[in-house]
Enzyme design. Structure first.
Site, PDB file in Angstrom:
ATOM      1  N   ARG A  89       0.471  -1.412   0.096  1.00 23.35           N
ATOM      2  CA  ARG A  89      -0.030   0.282   0.026  1.00 23.35           C
ATOM      3  C   ARG A  89       0.826   1.117  -0.095  1.00 23.35           C
ATOM      4  NH1 ARG A  89      -1.774   3.348   5.110  1.00 23.35           N
ATOM      5  NH2 ARG A  89      -3.736   5.044   3.443  1.00 23.35           N
ATOM      6  N   HIS A 120      -2.802  10.737  -0.022  1.00 24.53           N
ATOM      7  CA  HIS A 120      -2.090  10.592   1.530  1.00 24.53           C
ATOM      8  C   HIS A 120      -1.479  11.917   2.106  1.00 24.53           C
ATOM      9  CE1 HIS A 120      -1.006   7.581   4.164  1.00 24.53           C
ATOM     10  NE2 HIS A 120      -0.805   8.699   5.134  1.00 24.53           N
ATOM     11  N   GLU A 133      -7.383   8.628   6.189  1.00 27.01           N
ATOM     12  CA  GLU A 133      -7.743   9.359   7.455  1.00 27.01           C
ATOM     13  C   GLU A 133      -8.413  11.231   7.294  1.00 27.01           C
ATOM     14  OE1 GLU A 133      -4.163   9.040   9.413  1.00 27.01           O
ATOM     15  OE2 GLU A 133      -4.656   7.443  10.129  1.00 27.01           O
ATOM     16  N   ASN A 143      -7.334   1.793   9.071  1.00 32.86           N
ATOM     17  CA  ASN A 143      -6.167   2.391  10.495  1.00 32.86           C
ATOM     18  C   ASN A 143      -6.526   2.250  11.665  1.00 32.86           C
ATOM     19  OD1 ASN A 143      -5.637   2.512   7.137  1.00 32.86           O
ATOM     20  ND2 ASN A 143      -4.627   4.687   7.816  1.00 32.86           N
ATOM     21  N   TYR A 158      -4.671   1.670  15.294  1.00 33.41           N
ATOM     22  CA  TYR A 158      -3.069   1.709  16.164  1.00 33.41           C
ATOM     23  C   TYR A 158      -4.228   1.761  17.509  1.00 33.41           C
ATOM     24  CZ  TYR A 158      -0.367   3.830  11.955  1.00 33.41           C
ATOM     25  OH  TYR A 158      -0.132   3.804  10.744  1.00 33.41           O
ATOM     26  N   GLU A 203      -3.331   0.184   7.673  1.00 31.19           N
ATOM     27  CA  GLU A 203      -2.728   0.630   8.548  1.00 31.19           C
ATOM     28  C   GLU A 203      -2.714   0.277  10.303  1.00 31.19           C
ATOM     29  OE1 GLU A 203      -1.494   4.849   9.070  1.00 31.19           O
ATOM     30  OE2 GLU A 203      -1.663   4.634   6.922  1.00 31.19           O
TER      31      GLU A 203
HETATM   32  C1  GBH Z   1      -1.203   7.124  10.565  1.00 29.27           C
HETATM   33  O1  GBH Z   1      -2.100   8.370  10.956  1.00 29.27           O
HETATM   34  C2  GBH Z   1      -0.998   7.972   9.526  1.00 29.27           C
HETATM   35  O2  GBH Z   1      -1.994   7.501   8.187  1.00 29.27           O
HETATM   36  C3  GBH Z   1       0.530   7.507   9.046  1.00 29.27           C
HETATM   37  O3  GBH Z   1       0.713   8.358   8.053  1.00 29.27           O
HETATM   38  C4  GBH Z   1       1.603   7.680   9.844  1.00 29.27           C
HETATM   39  O4  GBH Z   1       2.955   7.820   9.898  1.00 29.27           O
HETATM   40  C5  GBH Z   1       1.069   6.796  11.144  1.00 29.27           C
HETATM   41  O5  GBH Z   1      -0.104   7.145  11.229  1.00 29.27           O
HETATM   42  C6  GBH Z   1       1.325   6.667  12.221  1.00 29.27           C
HETATM   43  O6  GBH Z   1       1.228   7.681  13.169  1.00 29.27           O
HETATM   44  O7  GBH Z   1      -5.140   9.190  18.693  1.00 29.27           O
HETATM   45  O8  GBH Z   1      -7.276  10.053  19.234  1.00 29.27           O
HETATM   46  O9  GBH Z   1      -5.051  10.612  19.963  1.00 29.27           O
HETATM   47  C7  GBH Z   1      -2.851   8.088  12.652  1.00 29.27           C
HETATM   48  C8  GBH Z   1      -1.918   8.125  13.382  1.00 29.27           C
HETATM   49  C9  GBH Z   1      -4.155   9.509  14.891  1.00 29.27           C
HETATM   50  C10 GBH Z   1      -1.587   9.810  15.014  1.00 29.27           C
HETATM   51  C11 GBH Z   1      -4.291  10.547  15.432  1.00 29.27           C
HETATM   52  C12 GBH Z   1      -1.904  11.472  15.910  1.00 29.27           C
HETATM   53  C13 GBH Z   1      -3.214  11.795  17.710  1.00 29.27           C
HETATM   54  C14 GBH Z   1      -5.319  11.632  18.360  1.00 29.27           C
HETATM   55  N1  GBH Z   1      -2.449   9.184  13.767  1.00 29.27           N
HETATM   56  N2  GBH Z   1      -3.165  11.018  16.418  1.00 29.27           N
HETATM   57  S1  GBH Z   1      -5.396  10.468  18.906  1.00 29.27           S
END
Ligand code: GBH
Length: 470
Positions: free
Chosen positions: A84, A127, A172, A310, A312, A378
């Site tokens: 991707r 992006h 995003e 995505n 995390y 992601e």
């Molecule tokens: C992704 O964004 C991006 O698509 C990518 O480009 C980037 O490198 C990767 O993540 C790693 O950061 O989570 O509610 O506390 C998602 C990452 C999401 C990071 C929002 C900061 C802060 C708000 N971002 N986050 S929260």
């Protein structure tokens, strides 16, 4: 060695695809090479370098513009089957809408190299690197964005659609609309809280619908590909004393903002979002959330062949105690986000390891939208860049186990996983201070060698054996 947790074997069928992800500005370099014009990130790093944690920029960085073959080798070494990546809009068309052949050539070469190695290109069209000339016209706050995106999308389908079979329109919008047009924490640094993010989201949705329609009308029959959208989401759990309804409302405000218009059968923004924002708009006749007319509503219902998700981390939803400005997305939701102290933290301030949140989010999506096809586009873990990245492996395994449970216990239709990221790269406002790659990059060497971390052997074993123990 104490084995506190019972271990299991998780099997993944051949139909489940493993891959890795990246984004153009974060890896390419070549910021002004061969006819590329500046985008909003070039502008930011060149005019406001103090805003980047280590004052770095990605003018050169990992230089994938010149070393893309090394990225393909890196994917191959890890046994991965999907890449991707995103296309840099400003490499493809310039301000007079003239197509830049050198930009087309670059992506043709990359796509051909991937196909030669039997790796599927999964292409993100946007992006976060908006051409500066489009921002100068108002960017995502102006409806002209839609026309520009349509023109660009047409060039992409025409140039690459014979080989690209899965497209993602936007990466995003929740992040780039809030950070870019509301809180001014990312470019283009527009501070218009409570308005700008909703306007941005509205035009983004219109542009998505336009690209989807264009693909259906002019390309789908011949190219037989699929087109979706990539959305960021946390899973929201209620903190003690907070009702499940409030956590549900938060989910609707974050993911539902964009999934409800596209993946629900009734369309439009989530009702709770429409009502709450209208209620909290006291000083003007119309709501700060733009009204979606029937034409727009109908153009969006069903306008995606898959959801690219995505994921995390997760959050607990708590009563709002901090002030989030007079108006903002967050004050419209009316909650604060907190962390469970049991959650283990990565290098990034916001990233906690909560794999159960992914399982719960997938179940939520299945129930809410009648089980759409989902690609996890992601998921990843940040650290200082050590090659022995056991914490990353542990994080990835835990999330793959969560996906496995969602597929096999709950029959969620998850078909792919692309880890963030194939190589260490420019982490936006954090510069190069946090690393997400499964490969390191020797940034000081002229050849920018990609160096495999331990997580590469994890993926190699996983893709060879189609199973992991966790
Ligand atoms: C992704 O964004 C991006 O698509 C990518 O480009 C980037 O490198 C990767 O993540 C790693 O950061 O989570 O509610 O506390 C998602 C990452 C999401 C990071 C929002 C900061 C802060 C708000 N971002 N986050 S929260």
């Amino acid at each position: 060695f104490t084995n506190e947790r019972e271990q299991h074997i998780y099997e993944f069928s051949k139909d489940f695809k493993f891959g890795a992800a990246s984004a153009s500005y974060q890896i390419e370099g070549g910021w002004n090479a061969d006819g590329k014009t500046p985008n909003i990130w070039d502008t930011l790093v060149h005019t406001r370098p103090e805003l980047i944690k280590d004052q770095s920029n990605a003018d050169v960085g990992a230089d994938s513009y010149h070393f893309y073959k090394e990225d393909v080798k890196a994917l191959k070494n890890a046994g991965l089957e999907v890449y991707r990546f995103s296309i840099s809009w400003a490499r493809i068309v310039n301000e007079t809408n003239v197509i830049n052949q050198a930009g087309i050539d670059y992506y043709n070469n990359l796509i051909d190299e991937l196909i030669k190695e039997d790796i599927e290109p999964l292409v993100t069209m946007y992006h976060w690197d908006l051409p500066q000339y489009i921002e100068d016209l108002g960017g995502f706050q102006d409806p002209i964005l839609v026309e520009h995106f349509k023109f660009y999308a047409n060039v992409l389908f025409k140039s690459f659609g014979d080989r690209v079979k899965r497209w993602i329109t936007f990466n995003e919008p929740w992040i780039f609309c809030i950070d870019g047009y509301s809180s001014a924490t990312k470019p283009p640094l527009i501070e218009s809280p409570g308005f700008g993010e909703y306007l941005c989201g509205h035009h983004m949705l219109q542009a998505h619908a336009a690209a989807y329609k264009l693909y259906n009308d002019d390309y789908r029959e011949q190219q037989t590909g699929e087109i979706g959208i990539c959305l960021f989401s946390n899973f929201f759990y209620p903190d003690s004393g907070v009702s499940p309804e409030v956590a549900e409302k938060t989910q609707q405000f974050q993911l539902g903002w964009f999934t409800h218009p596209i993946f629900s059968s009734e369309g439009n923004y989530p009702k709770i979002m429409i009502d709450e924002i209208k209620d909290k708009t006291v000083d003007q006749p119309l709501s700060r959330l733009p009204i979606m007319d029937d034409e727009m509503k109908n153009s969006l219902i069903g306008a995606a062949d898959f959801l690219a998700l995505n994921y995390y981390t997760s959050r607990l939803v708590a009563p709002m105690t901090e002030v989030h400005g007079e108006r903002s997305w967050q004050s419209d939701v009316g909650v604060d986000f907190i962390i469970d102290e049991k959650w283990e933290k990565a290098k990034s301030w916001w990233l906690y390891n909560v794999p159960q949140g992914l399982h719960d989010l997938l179940k939520w999506i299945k129930a809410e939208y009648n089980n759409p096809t989902v690609l996890i586009t992601e998921n990843g873990y940040s650290d200082d860049g050590q090659l022995d990245d056991d914490d990353r492996i542990n994080y990835i395994k835990a999330h793959l186990a969560a996906i496995h449970r969602a597929i096999h216990q709950d029959r969620c239709k998850v078909v792919a996983y692309t880890v963030w990221s194939i190589i260490d790269n420019f982490e936006w406002m954090e510069g190069f201070t946090e690393k997400f790659g499964i490969h390191a990059v020797n940034l000081t060497s002229p050849n920018k060698e990609r160096i495999a971390k331990k997580s590469v052997s994890f993926f190699k074993d996983l893709t060879d054996q189609r199973q992991m123990i966790f």
